[in-house]
Every structure is written in C-alpha cells, then in structure tokens.
Write a protein that holds these residues in place. Sequence first.
Motif, mmCIF file in Angstrom:
data_model
loop_
_atom_site.group_PDB
_atom_site.id
_atom_site.type_symbol
_atom_site.label_atom_id
_atom_site.label_comp_id
_atom_site.label_asym_id
_atom_site.label_seq_id
_atom_site.Cartn_x
_atom_site.Cartn_y
_atom_site.Cartn_z
ATOM 1 N N LEU A 30 0.841 -1.192 0.000
ATOM 2 C CA LEU A 30 0.000 0.000 0.000
ATOM 3 C C LEU A 30 0.879 1.247 0.000
ATOM 4 N N ASP A 31 0.394 2.317 -0.621
ATOM 5 C CA ASP A 31 1.144 3.571 -0.686
ATOM 6 C C ASP A 31 1.062 4.299 0.653
ATOM 7 N N PRO A 32 2.204 4.733 1.192
ATOM 8 C CA PRO A 32 2.189 5.456 2.463
ATOM 9 C C PRO A 32 1.526 6.829 2.340
ATOM 10 N N VAL A 33 0.972 7.297 3.431
ATOM 11 C CA VAL A 33 0.301 8.590 3.559
ATOM 12 C C VAL A 33 -0.892 8.702 2.602
ATOM 13 N N LYS A 34 -1.538 7.600 2.358
ATOM 14 C CA LYS A 34 -2.761 7.562 1.559
ATOM 15 C C LYS A 34 -3.861 6.948 2.408
#
Length: 60
Positions: A30-34
Amino acid sequence: MPINEYRQKNSGTDWNRVVSSKSKVTITGLDPVKEYEFRVAYIGRNPQITYSDVVMSYVF
C-alpha cells in the motif's frame, strides 16, 4: 473463508481482493500517507456475499 477487499479512497477503482483461510491478514504494497477503504465478507454455503461496513484508514 474470509474475503478481504481494499482500495484507495476516492480512487474510483475496483476493489482489490485478498482471500485467505485465516481471519487475520496482512496487506502489503500500500502507498504510504494515503487513505484506504477496507471491507470484509465471508464465503460460506450461501452464494450471496454480504460485505461488512467500509472502514477507512490512513497507511503510514
């Protein structure tokens, strides 16, 4: 058997599905800060799949 689904919030994309024989699942990549949306369901004898309420969480 649990079905775990997720997608990035407000992305308009289809749900990504993770099927597991365990009740606890780790989702990687998963993409961080999303912010993501998550939901679960259970596959049993009934062919009708009923999903949980959607839960939202930020990934750090």
